[in-house]
Design a protein around this motif. Structure first.
Motif, PDB file in Angstrom:
ATOM      1  N   LYS C 253       0.836  -1.185   0.000  1.00  0.00           N
ATOM      2  CA  LYS C 253       0.000   0.000   0.000  1.00  0.00           C
ATOM      3  C   LYS C 253       0.877   1.243   0.000  1.00  0.00           C
ATOM      4  CE  LYS C 253      -3.724   1.001   3.022  1.00  0.00           C
ATOM      5  NZ  LYS C 253      -4.685   0.431   3.993  1.00  0.00           N
ATOM      6  N   PRO C 256      -1.564   7.862   0.829  1.00  0.00           N
ATOM      7  CA  PRO C 256      -2.942   8.177   0.451  1.00  0.00           C
ATOM      8  C   PRO C 256      -2.987   9.055  -0.796  1.00  0.00           C
ATOM      9  CG  PRO C 256      -2.365   9.220   2.557  1.00  0.00           C
ATOM     10  CD  PRO C 256      -1.227   8.337   2.186  1.00  0.00           C
ATOM     11  N   ARG C 259      -8.305  11.865  -0.468  1.00  0.00           N
ATOM     12  CA  ARG C 259      -8.668  12.089   0.916  1.00  0.00           C
ATOM     13  C   ARG C 259      -9.927  12.948   0.947  1.00  0.00           C
ATOM     14  NH1 ARG C 259      -6.198  15.094   4.845  1.00  0.00           N
ATOM     15  NH2 ARG C 259      -4.763  16.024   3.365  1.00  0.00           N
ATOM     16  N   GLN C 280     -10.197   7.701   3.004  1.00  0.00           N
ATOM     17  CA  GLN C 280      -8.877   7.783   2.391  1.00  0.00           C
ATOM     18  C   GLN C 280      -8.696   6.596   1.477  1.00  0.00           C
ATOM     19  OE1 GLN C 280      -5.406   7.774   4.803  1.00  0.00           O
ATOM     20  NE2 GLN C 280      -5.717   9.889   5.498  1.00  0.00           N
ATOM     21  N   CYS C 282      -5.613   4.763  -0.697  1.00  0.00           N
ATOM     22  CA  CYS C 282      -4.173   4.837  -0.887  1.00  0.00           C
ATOM     23  C   CYS C 282      -3.764   4.282  -2.241  1.00  0.00           C
ATOM     24  CB  CYS C 282      -3.458   4.031   0.199  1.00  0.00           C
ATOM     25  SG  CYS C 282      -3.846   4.639   1.838  1.00  0.00           S
ATOM     26  N   ALA C 454      -4.700   4.244  -7.155  1.00  0.00           N
ATOM     27  CA  ALA C 454      -5.741   4.135  -6.135  1.00  0.00           C
ATOM     28  C   ALA C 454      -7.077   3.998  -6.844  1.00  0.00           C
ATOM     29  CB  ALA C 454      -5.741   5.376  -5.259  1.00  0.00           C
TER      30      ALA C 454
END
Lengths: 367, 367, 509
Positions: C253, C256, C259, C280, C282, C454
């Motif tokens: 991971k 982030p 957000r 969030q 990531c 993400a």
């Protein structure tokens, strides 16, 4: 996309090809044009003879012309917009017409332009003011007939308010309203003439509506300067009286029409074509009077009394004999200002550019 | 849709995505031939010779140089307005106001021509063009701003503004801009030579044609090749997708309407400066409205709009030509209407196909 | 099943321009059975049933009703023969009442209609089958599930013995779907035959007595309950073994990327659709948002992508504050977006593949010089994407609305992925897609995750969420009611949260 315009090209091509083909097999040769005895006369109309008004009157005269002079052959193009006039006139000249009558004011410049290119063709333009060696203008003193109809309206009105449905504030129309009003007030000095502009020559529905507005305002006689009998029909529907224009409108509203101020172009057309044939025609600005028969009154309706008829006859005699004309002073304008002094008569030039209302008219000229 | 022919045979209409090439050729041809045949029958029944009429029409429109050039002249305003409204239609902005924008363009061009009498042609004409574009664009913006910011329906706005523009021009020519030498007739003074668009040879074809052709190419390029054209196409197809892709819809509504109105305004400039040489009422017999049909028939493709405008010009010129062979204008209108009807009908046939389904078995009848 | 069959289709063939939609298909329908018609999109299920319902006429083949050959010239003929179809898109007049819609177009309706009696009849009929509807309600007041019930009652009212439902659960919540199945069972038990067109294996397993599988217009086979497993069906449907689970590789991971900080958003009618959502996502992570449609999913996606105004709270992508930033800027920050409405929002239906490929970056210097778009590069890119993502198209300029749902979604994903985003918002990415297309889309999303993108995945399908997500959040009534790691999540618990159960439970405790 590409597919489409190739299709469009095809469409055009095919259309022309088909037309050519049909023309070929139809054997549609032009009827032999040059028969030196014949004289071809073209007419350009702003509307259609079915209007029972302006164009109808011209078309009646055209028929009379054909009947009176056996050597005349006529060709007609109707519903011509101002923007199309130049082409239509050219085309009539190309078709071998010797005389061409262009019967709407808006055709003035086109007539002059086309005449330049066809010096051997005689052009006659109705209601305009531009002439050339081969262009004459013609019109009639409709105001004289208007004055007479004003006498009838002035005697017939009970509410002392007469409605007048008018097309556009051009001198011709203003002159007619003034003459009519003078006629009305010659027999009924208290009466007023209320004017509504429609801003159209040809719109039966709008004209009817304008007449209805005048009737709502209390008018009991409706006069008009339009190309259709819409106002007459409005008057008839409301059981009121009216004065027609252009041609005898009594057939369309028999219960309402007392008489109509009518055009009779036939004598002029016949004379003019004769003159061209005989080679005596010369360019001029013809403004025919009632004495010459170009304007007049249609037969009276049953509601016109003998008293009215007598009053009309009296005035008519003075006008026809030339003893007196309508715009003879004293004439005041709407503001009470003296425009024509006692004993004076307006010149033709002033009449042709009239842009003010006489006393007794309710309405504005600048819209 | 299914159509039952006889007992067991069925004609079925199905949508096809890709019309076969044969049909693309065949359908328009058949449409036109069919339309001519139907009208021909009608002419024949009313005692006219269809071959002669079609022959006349053909020779009048393309049979002579004059006919051809006049077709081109007639197509210029149609072409320009078609391009103008077509651009707005691309973005699904229904600019019905081509007519009013044309009038505004004519007004602005006339204003420059009348009030700057000292300018030489090379300054005057470009300024007239710019003024006309700005005026037409301004009128379109009056509808575009409420549309872009408040979502007000632009169809109604542009339609209503037509009346405003036409009446505004009427006011000017009946009032302040009236030619002092014109006997108070509703005309402005004629343009000086410097304010007149040059013509080609001694035909009436004026520079407006170049404007039209040039703009068609420019529009084609802009729509299919530029970022802005891409945005216009995306917004027209799907505003949601345009928003999703971060395109500024509000700004594009304003820009497209401005451009659309400007081109229609240019049409007005071309008419007064190229053809009428003065401002007068009745400037356009509905070019702005006919342009709507043209744009649609051309599927909004600028190149096709030019071709369809020629076709319409030819139809209208041909209509007047045919009248001189004794066909009343109403029948001409019928001929034009029938041609349109069949061509449009053929378009639908291209997108659908007929399927003949013969031979259903016995026992069907019980169903 | 030795009893007399209600309807039989024999050797049905139907051709459309360019395709054979049905190729010599046989089908028998018996009273009392629920018959599933299974197949991928475009396999000819709907065509076959449209023929049975009188909408199309077969090119070859015959239909027998109660043993007699019949030809239907219109749906009316079919209804008279007792066959009624409920389409995916309902054919109801919004401003009419339920009863009015039901008698609308029914030939038996007398000229002067006594609505009162008809309403009574309808009420009785709907009660018998447990299809609760108020005959006097106006259609626009009804939910989608209720509207479907109206369509079903309409067919029952007209005396249909065979009821065909085209993808009936596509528009329903799981609860509504369960109710529907119960009703269908009721009808079958009263001697009617029910045909359910579907591509969902779970549904077949749950309700079908028999199942007919179509693939590419051909009949693969007809199987009786108990003779087939989920895997058999999948194989028959796709032609190969596909149920092998795609494996999520473990990915480290990253930091982030997206957000959200207490984001509040209004919906179209001005009510709070999101009431302070914080989350969030990531890099290298798929964050699944579960929930029943209408709980703020759409608004969430639109708020992040700049299409909807954020009334309170902030949105950050990377370290940039993109709250209420223009869409263009958000695109430039590397946010890809697979909208719920792929054709119409994500893709322009009337434009070609090339135009759709360059939809978002036509203005970048790569694709345009000054005001002019370089189409040649667009074409090159389109060809490249078509090859890389195996999209099948008819032509580069043919309107994309002609593409199948799966190809549309591939095209859309291809464009979004090829722009190298750092965040992808995917809303219902496999809705309406068949198994093969679903698998392709899932693979693409997982590949993105492995590349370190993400992904915010919004879906109603719990299977999908569980299959793809690293973490799961549940949206309920505009609130994020829980965020679970995939290891801690189980379907039951998430399901409960979706129904708003978790909170209530918590309150009791």
């Amino acid at each position: 996309m590409r597919k489409w315009y190739s299709k469009a090209v095809l469409l055009v091509a095919v259309m022309f090809m088909t037309a050519a083909l049909l023309a070929g097999c139809g054997g549609g040769e032009e009827p032999s044009a040059d028969n030196s005895d014949k004289i071809k006369v073209g007419f350009v109309y702003i509307g259609s003879p079915g209007d029972a008004g302006w164009t109808y009157a011209h078309d009646q005269a055209r028929k009379a012309l054909e009947e009176a002079l056996p050597y005349v052959e006529t060709e007609v193009v109707e519903n011509v917009a101002d923007a199309d006039a130049e082409r239509v006139l050219t085309q009539l000249a190309q078709n071998g017409n010797d005389v061409i009558f262009s019967t709407s004011f808006g055709f003035m410049d086109p007539t002059i332009n086309v005449a330049k290119k066809f010096p051997d063709v005689v052009f006659l333009h109705c209601s305009g003011y531009k002439t050339a060696d081969n262009v004459g203008t013609y019109f009639g003193r409709m105001y004289q007939a208007r004055y007479l109809t004003g006498i009838i309206a002035g005697m017939a009105t009970e509410s002392d308010l007469i409605g007048y449905v008018a097309a556009f504030p051009i001198p011709e129309v203003i002159r007619g309203i003034n003459a009519f009003t003078l006629g009305v007030r010659s027999v009924n000095p208290d009466a007023q003439v209320k004017v509504v502009w429609t801003n159209t020559w040809f719109d039966p529905a709008a004209e009817k509506e304008a007449a209805n507005a005048l009737l709502d305002a209390g008018a009991d006689v409706i006069a008009q300067h339009q190309d259709t009998p819409g106002p007459q029909q409005a008057a008839q529907e409301r059981g009121k009286l009216s004065i027609g224009y252009n041609s005898d409108m009594s057939k369309l509203a028999p219960k309402a029409v007392m008489t109509s101020a009518v055009w009779n172009w036939a004598p002029y057309y016949i004379e003019t074509v004769k003159a061209v044939k005989e080679g005596t025609w010369e360019s001029s600005s013809y403004w025919g009077s009632m004495a010459e028969g170009i304007v007049g009154l249609a037969p009276y309706g049953p509601m016109v009394t003998d008293e009215m008829k007598a009053a009309v006859e009296e005035a008519k005699e003075k006008i026809v004999s030339g003893e007196w004309d309508v715009f003879t002073g004293p004439i005041k304008d709407q503001n009470g200002e003296l425009r024509v002094a006692e004993g004076e008569t307006m010149s033709d030039k002033d009449m042709l550019s009239m842009d003010w209302f006489v006393e007794g008219v309710q309405g504005n000229i600048e819209q | 849709m299914k159509l039952r022919l006889t007992g067991r045979n069925i004609l079925q209409v199905e949508k096809t995505m890709t019309p076969s090439p044969v049909m693309v050729v065949l359908v328009p041809v058949a449409s036109i031939v069919l339309a001519l045949a139907v009208c021909g029958l009608f002419f024949y029944l009313s005692g006219k010779d269809p071959g002669y009429i079609y022959g006349k029409m053909f020779s009048g429109v393309v049979g002579s140089t004059y006919g051809l050039t006049e077709t081109v002249v007639k197509s210029i305003p149609l072409m320009l307005c078609g391009l103008g409204v077509g651009l707005a239609f691309r973005m699904q902005l229904w600019n019905i106001g081509g007519e009013g924008q044309l009038y505004m363009g004519a007004f602005a061009a006339t204003g420059i021509a009348l009030f700057f009498p000292d300018w030489p042609a090379w300054v005057l004409l470009p300024v007239m063009v710019i003024a006309a574009c700005l005026a037409g664009g301004f009128l379109a913006l009056l509808a575009a701003v409420p549309r872009a910011y408040l979502g007000v329906n632009e169809i109604i706005m542009t339609l209503m503004l037509n009346y405003v523009a036409i009446l505004w021009v009427d006011y000017l020519v009946y009032g302040p801009w009236r030619d002092p030498q014109g006997f108070n007739f509703p005309l402005t003074a004629p343009f000086r030579e410097e304010a007149v668009l040059p013509t080609f040879g001694d035909t009436r074809i004026h520079m407006g044609l170049l404007f039209g052709l040039l703009l068609a190419v420019v529009f084609y390029f802009v729509i299919y090749r530029t970022k802005w054209g891409f945005e216009v196409r995306v917004i027209g197809e799907s505003p949601e997708a345009a928003r999703y892709a971060g395109m500024n819809i509000t700004r594009n509504i304003l820009l497209v309407m401005l451009a659309s109105g400007a081109v229609c305004g240019l049409a007005g400039m071309a008419e007064v400066s190229g053809l009428m040489h003065r401002l007068q009422p009745g400037l356009s017999p509905g070019y702005g409205y006919t342009a709507i049909i043209i744009a649609w028939l051309a599927k909004l493709n600028p190149i096709a709009i030019v071709l369809v405008a020629f076709l319409f010009g030819g139809l209208q010129v041909g209509g007047y030509v045919v009248q001189t062979s004794g066909i009343p204008s109403t029948m001409v209108a019928m001929l034009q209407g029938t041609l349109l009807f069949f061509v449009l009908g053929g378009e639908i046939l291209l997108r659908y196909r007929l399927r003949f389904m013969p031979g259903m078995r016995a026992g069907d009848e019980s169903a | 099943m030795n009893q007399m069959c209600l309807a039989e289709m024999r050797g049905i063939t139907k051709r459309f321009p360019g395709v054979v939609a049905n190729d010599a298909v046989d089908l028998k329908l018996y009273p009392g059975e629920i018959h599933a018609l299974l197949g991928e999109n475009g396999s000819g299920k709907s065509t076959l049933m449209s023929i049975l319902a009188g909408l199309y006429r077969p090119d070859e083949g015959e239909i027998f009703i109660d043993g007699a050959s019949q030809v239907f010239r219109s749906p009316r003929d079919a209804i008279r023969a007792g066959i009624g179809m409920v389409h995916q898109h309902f054919k109801l007049v919004d401003t009419f009442t339920v009863a009015q819609n039901i008698v609308l177009g029914d030939r038996r309706t007398p000229f002067i209609t006594r609505m009162g009696r008809i309403e009574e009849q309808i009420a009785r009929l709907s009660q018998r089958y447990g299809l609760q509807i108020n005959p006097r309600a106006k259609i626009w007041q009804l939910s989608v599930g209720e509207r479907q019930r109206v369509e079903i009652v309409k067919m029952l009212y007209r005396g249909c013995e065979i009821l065909i439902l085209d993808e009936p659960t596509a528009v329903l919540t799981p609860q509504e779907a369960r109710d529907l199945f119960r009703n269908l069972r009721e009808m079958a038990e009263r001697g009617r035959a029910v045909v359910v067109i579907t591509h969902k294996l779970n549904e077949v397993m749950e309700i079908a007595d028999r199942v007919t599988v179509l693939r590419g217009g051909k009949q693969v086979g007809t199987m009786v309950r108990g003779e087939f497993t989920k895997r058999d069906l999948a194989c028959a449907m796709v032609g190969r073994d596909v149920l092998s689970r795609i494996q999520r590789k473990s990915v480290a991971k990253g930091p982030p990327v997206l957000r959200l900080d207490k984001v509040q958003v209004l919906n179209d009618s001005g009510c709070n659709a999101l009431q302070g959502v914080s989350l969030q996502v990531c890099a290298g992570e798929i964050f699944g948002i579960a929930g029943i449609a209408g709980n703020g999913q759409r608004e969430l996606a639109e708020a992040v992508t700049g299409l909807r105004n954020i009334s309170k709270g902030r949105v950050y992508v990377g370290d940039k504050d993109l709250t209420n930033a223009p869409v263009r800027r958000i695109i430039d920050e590397g946010v890809g977006y697979i909208p719920e409405d792929r054709l119409g929002t994500g893709l322009v239906p009337g434009l070609g593949v090339v135009e759709n490929v360059i939809l978002k970056d036509y203005r970048t210097p790569h694709l345009s010089k000054g005001p002019i778009v370089n189409r040649r590069i667009g074409v090159k890119r389109a060809l490249d994407l078509i090859a890389r993502f195996s999209i099948s198209v008819t032509g580069l300029d043919a309107p994309v609305k002609l593409l199948s749902g799966g190809n549309l979604q591939r095209l859309l994903l291809a464009r979004e992925i090829s722009s190298g985003p750092r965040l992808i918002i995917a809303v219902y990415p496999v809705r309406g897609l068949d198994i093969a297309a679903t698998e392709a889309v899932h693979r693409m999303l997982l590949e993105e995750r492995e590349k370190g993108t993400a992904v915010l995945l919004i879906s109603e399908d719990l299977d999908e969420i569980f299959k793809l997500s690293d973490r799961i959040g549940v949206l309920y009534d505009g609130n994020l009611v829980g965020v679970l790691d995939i290891e801690d999540a189980d379907a039951e618990r998430v399901g409960l949260m979706m129904m708003g159960g978790e909170e209530r439970e918590a309150a009791v405790r």
